[in-house]
Design a protein around this motif. Structure first.
Motif, PDB file in Angstrom:
ATOM      1  N   LYS A 109      58.727 129.638   3.011  1.00  0.00           N
ATOM      2  CA  LYS A 109      57.648 129.050   2.478  1.00  0.00           C
ATOM      3  C   LYS A 109      58.279 128.226   1.408  1.00  0.00           C
ATOM      4  O   LYS A 109      59.410 128.276   0.931  1.00  0.00           O
ATOM      5  CB  LYS A 109      57.106 130.632   2.171  1.00  0.00           C
ATOM      6  N   ASP A 110      57.351 127.609   0.800  1.00  0.00           N
ATOM      7  CA  ASP A 110      57.673 126.823  -0.856  1.00  0.00           C
ATOM      8  C   ASP A 110      56.340 127.834  -1.977  1.00  0.00           C
ATOM      9  O   ASP A 110      55.586 127.508  -1.791  1.00  0.00           O
ATOM     10  CB  ASP A 110      57.343 125.395  -1.198  1.00  0.00           C
ATOM     11  N   GLY A 111      56.767 128.654  -2.517  1.00  0.00           N
ATOM     12  CA  GLY A 111      56.612 129.767  -3.505  1.00  0.00           C
ATOM     13  C   GLY A 111      56.472 129.354  -5.097  1.00  0.00           C
ATOM     14  O   GLY A 111      55.280 128.897  -5.972  1.00  0.00           O
ATOM     15  N   CYS A 112      57.538 128.488  -5.166  1.00  0.00           N
ATOM     16  CA  CYS A 112      58.110 127.715  -7.245  1.00  0.00           C
ATOM     17  C   CYS A 112      58.475 126.196  -6.788  1.00  0.00           C
ATOM     18  O   CYS A 112      58.446 126.225  -8.145  1.00  0.00           O
ATOM     19  CB  CYS A 112      58.297 128.596  -7.338  1.00  0.00           C
ATOM     20  N   SER A 113      58.864 126.058  -5.432  1.00  0.00           N
ATOM     21  CA  SER A 113      59.621 125.038  -6.099  1.00  0.00           C
ATOM     22  C   SER A 113      59.904 123.873  -6.680  1.00  0.00           C
ATOM     23  O   SER A 113      58.462 123.256  -7.257  1.00  0.00           O
ATOM     24  CB  SER A 113      60.201 124.492  -4.079  1.00  0.00           C
ATOM     25  N   CYS A 150      65.130 125.668  -1.713  1.00  0.00           N
ATOM     26  CA  CYS A 150      64.186 124.579  -2.646  1.00  0.00           C
ATOM     27  C   CYS A 150      65.263 124.154  -3.775  1.00  0.00           C
ATOM     28  O   CYS A 150      65.337 123.456  -4.298  1.00  0.00           O
ATOM     29  CB  CYS A 150      63.266 125.231  -2.716  1.00  0.00           C
ATOM     30  N   GLY A 199      62.945 127.718  -8.183  1.00  0.00           N
ATOM     31  CA  GLY A 199      63.747 128.122  -7.289  1.00  0.00           C
ATOM     32  C   GLY A 199      64.071 129.812  -7.940  1.00  0.00           C
ATOM     33  O   GLY A 199      65.120 130.822  -8.035  1.00  0.00           O
ATOM     34  N   GLN A 200      62.800 130.515  -8.160  1.00  0.00           N
ATOM     35  CA  GLN A 200      62.984 131.501  -8.873  1.00  0.00           C
ATOM     36  C   GLN A 200      61.451 132.450  -7.988  1.00  0.00           C
ATOM     37  O   GLN A 200      61.548 134.178  -8.231  1.00  0.00           O
ATOM     38  CB  GLN A 200      62.054 131.560  -9.846  1.00  0.00           C
ATOM     39  N   CYS A 201      60.999 132.210  -6.784  1.00  0.00           N
ATOM     40  CA  CYS A 201      59.966 133.080  -5.752  1.00  0.00           C
ATOM     41  C   CYS A 201      60.817 133.990  -4.554  1.00  0.00           C
ATOM     42  O   CYS A 201      60.488 134.692  -4.728  1.00  0.00           O
ATOM     43  CB  CYS A 201      59.582 132.566  -5.086  1.00  0.00           C
ATOM     44  N   GLY A 202      62.260 133.324  -4.004  1.00  0.00           N
ATOM     45  CA  GLY A 202      62.314 133.168  -3.219  1.00  0.00           C
ATOM     46  C   GLY A 202      62.057 133.268  -1.853  1.00  0.00           C
ATOM     47  O   GLY A 202      62.720 133.656  -0.400  1.00  0.00           O
ATOM     48  N   CYS A 203      61.041 132.596  -1.914  1.00  0.00           N
ATOM     49  CA  CYS A 203      60.364 132.486  -0.335  1.00  0.00           C
ATOM     50  C   CYS A 203      60.800 131.256   0.328  1.00  0.00           C
ATOM     51  O   CYS A 203      60.143 131.567   1.789  1.00  0.00           O
ATOM     52  CB  CYS A 203      58.599 131.735  -1.142  1.00  0.00           C
ATOM     53  N   CYS A 204      61.473 130.948   0.202  1.00  0.00           N
ATOM     54  CA  CYS A 204      61.520 129.565   1.033  1.00  0.00           C
ATOM     55  C   CYS A 204      63.961 130.380   1.409  1.00  0.00           C
ATOM     56  O   CYS A 204      64.417 129.272   1.550  1.00  0.00           O
ATOM     57  CB  CYS A 204      62.084 128.256  -0.278  1.00  0.00           C
ATOM     58  N   VAL A 262      68.910 130.113  -1.035  1.00  0.00           N
ATOM     59  CA  VAL A 262      67.486 129.610  -2.247  1.00  0.00           C
ATOM     60  C   VAL A 262      67.455 127.834  -1.344  1.00  0.00           C
ATOM     61  O   VAL A 262      67.298 127.411  -2.256  1.00  0.00           O
ATOM     62  CB  VAL A 262      67.430 129.580  -3.262  1.00  0.00           C
TER      63      VAL A 262
HETATM   64  S1  FES Z   1      60.363 128.517  -3.450  1.00  0.00           S
HETATM   65 FE1  FES Z   1      60.559 129.864  -4.444  1.00  0.00          FE
HETATM   66  S2  FES Z   1      62.762 130.202  -4.973  1.00  0.00           S
HETATM   67 FE2  FES Z   1      61.903 128.354  -3.358  1.00  0.00          FE
END
Ligand code: FES
Ligand code: FES
Length: 534
Positions: A11-15, A35, A18-23, A33
């Motif tokens: 998933k892409d939550g914040c690219s 992204c 690099g702070q949400c860990g979804c990727c 991580v």
């Molecule tokens: S999309 Fe959030 S850390 Fe990569």
């Protein structure tokens, strides 16, 4: 991963923050991580997503997450699963502290962390790890309970844990045109056609890696003049739903909903992305994806409105709600406040800032109701607070918070009455999430806004969201009732706010534990897998 390999469990939550860990993926078996991991760094190495885990390992973790209620919307979950599953293969001893430390690289907004820690403890065989409340849950009853709590459709079985929540951008056609970002004017003013693919859209977006400021939080709504027994001022708060706004559309067809498997705390109810996808698809005659980056969500998405409140000893008083230009209709919010606090006059105050949301979770009425409970609660031992809240037409909750001393994580005990339980795992998961969000509002959450009213903390880790290792241990007791099921987590949300505020000594501003411009939670540790900035 998502574009060229169509691997949408990543998933892409914040690219590119690099702070949400979804990727998160594994690179040679270690969580990274993705992204912020350049492709050249993985040349010749092995990259593993949840699809690449062994059947046995994948099923064991997915079922444990589902059985413990450790996944709600499921957007954060595949990344978290990969992070925690790597602990199993590592050579370091596994402990609760190690699990919580691993979770520092991630953000889950729904579950409040505890059920995730419990699921991991169970899989990793930690002594004393709690068994799930029930196994083999009925998915229909679980969805029904989630819909009452959300309130939005949600399924949370093993398929969702593994990334199959049906999120709008995951279901988009691979050949769709792409618009990344929020246009600044009406459709006709923009004039920029969608890009042929994500790579081109990103190149044209000018997005940079996120940044935090040291700007302190503001409390922009002045207190109404008066002799008050209790006062409260709050700041802007980012709802911080983890799945950014996204939609896609075929010409002449209805657009995909940005609310595929969760309600985003009301933050996407008025999202413009579906209408934008529809307009672009009709104009271009082909499928179009529209998605916002994290930075777009922070700049454009609705914030919890700042407010100020003065209460007299008899519970009457004045509430001032901060109003900024935007689509929000604060009359909706005001009606809700009147229903729970008929003796409180409501004023709106024009302030400079980002758009505010009229129907973010409990916005306005929850703060007022919590304050009324605090006003009427007896003095308590420092560091402790208890509140019992009953919501008209909904559930009841009693919450007790106890902190042993400064820096202590403390304990929270919750009792909740919400009619027929339907599915105790889902109800408990929502209760834990409500405790987490309420503690965040009182203790630490806020978003810095500069003098021009522009958000200056643009990264998802700057909003003061409590990490797993910041959370008290929460015990939940559910009281089954012989009546129609009703929402229970909103009463928990309000009661937790009140109990936490009492335990803090009733200071007049939230968040109570935020000093300067920095959030109290830690940045992503080096071990989180930031091999090299993109
Ligand atoms: S999309 Fe959030 S850390 Fe990569
Ligand atoms: S389940 Fe973690 S963000 Fe929704």
């Amino acid at each position: 991963m998502r574009e060229e390999l169509q691997c949408r469990s990543v998933k892409d939550g914040c690219s590119p923050q690099g702070q949400c860990g979804c990727c998160t993926v594994w690179v040679d078996g270690a969580p990274r991580v993705s992204c912020v991991t350049p492709v050249r760094r993985v040349a010749g190495r092995s990259v593993t997503t949840v699809e690449g885990l062994s059947d046995e390992l994948r099923a064991r973790w997915a079922v444990a997450f589902a059985d413990h209620g450790a996944s709600q919307c499921g957007f954060c979950t595949p990344g978290i699963l990969l992070r925690l599953a790597a602990l199993e293969a590592g050579d370091r001893p596994v402990s609760r502290a190690a699990i919580e430390s691993s979770l520092r690289a991630h953000l889950c907004r729904c579950t409040g962390w505890q059920s995730i820690v419990e699921a991991a403890a169970a899989v990793l065989g930690l002594a004393g790890s709690p068994a799930p409340l029930t196994t083999g849950r009925d998915p229909l009853l679980a969805s029904w309970r989630a819909q009452i709590e959300g309130p939005m459709f949600q399924s949370s079985g093993p398929d969702v844990v593994l990334g199959g929540g049906g999120f709008a951008d995951d279901t988009s056609p691979g050949d769709a045109l792409v618009e990344l970002g929020a246009p600044t004017g009406a459709r006709g003013d923009v004039g920029t056609p969608p890009a042929p693919d994500m790579r081109a859209a990103k190149e044209g977006s000018g997005r940079v890696q996120g940044r935090n400021s040291t700007v302190p939080l503001a409390h922009p709504v002045a207190l109404p003049p008066g002799e008050w027994a209790l006062t409260l001022q709050t700041t802007w708060v980012e709802p911080a739903y983890v799945e950014p706004d996204a939609s896609w559309c075929l010409p002449g067809r209805p657009p995909a909903s940005p609310l595929a498997n969760g309600g985003a705390f009301g933050g996407k109810r008025h999202s413009p992305v579906p209408a934008r996808a529809r307009a672009l698809a009709d104009e271009t005659g082909v499928a179009v994806r529209v998605l916002w980056s994290r930075e777009d969500v922070v700049r454009r998405g609705p914030k919890r409105p700042p407010l100020s409140l003065g209460l007299r000893p008899d519970g009457t008083g004045i509430l001032r709600i901060g109003r900024t230009p935007g689509p929000a209709d604060l009359r909706v919010l005001e009606d809700r406040v009147r229903r729970v606090a008929p003796g409180v006059e409501i004023e709106s105050a024009d302030i400079v800032g980002p758009p505010v949301g009229d129907d973010l979770r409990g916005a306005g009425w929850a703060e007022v109701l919590a304050a009324l409970h605090v006003l009427h609660s007896p003095a308590s031992t420092p560091g402790t607070g208890t509140a019992e809240v009953s919501l008209p037409g909904a559930g009841r909750a009693r919450v007790t918070l106890a902190l042993a001393g400064p820096g202590d994580r403390g304990t929270v005990s919750v009792e909740v009455w919400a009619g027929e339980v339907l599915d105790p795992v889902t109800l408990r998961s929502y209760v834990l999430g409500a405790v987490h969000q309420a503690l965040g509002l009182v203790w630490s959450e806020g978003i810095a806004i500069d003098d021009r009213g522009v958000p200056v903390d643009l990264t998802i880790r700057s909003f003061g969201i409590l990490a797993a290792r910041d959370m008290p241990e929460v015990s939940v007791r559910i009281h089954p009732e012989d009546r129609w099921p009703v929402n229970g987590s909103d009463a928990v949300f309000v009661a937790t706010m009140a109990a936490a505020w009492i335990a803090e000594g009733r200071p007049p501003r939230w968040p109570t534990r935020r000093t300067g411009g920095r959030a109290p939670v830690s940045d992503v540790p080096a071990s989180a897998g930031r091999e090299e900035p993109a």
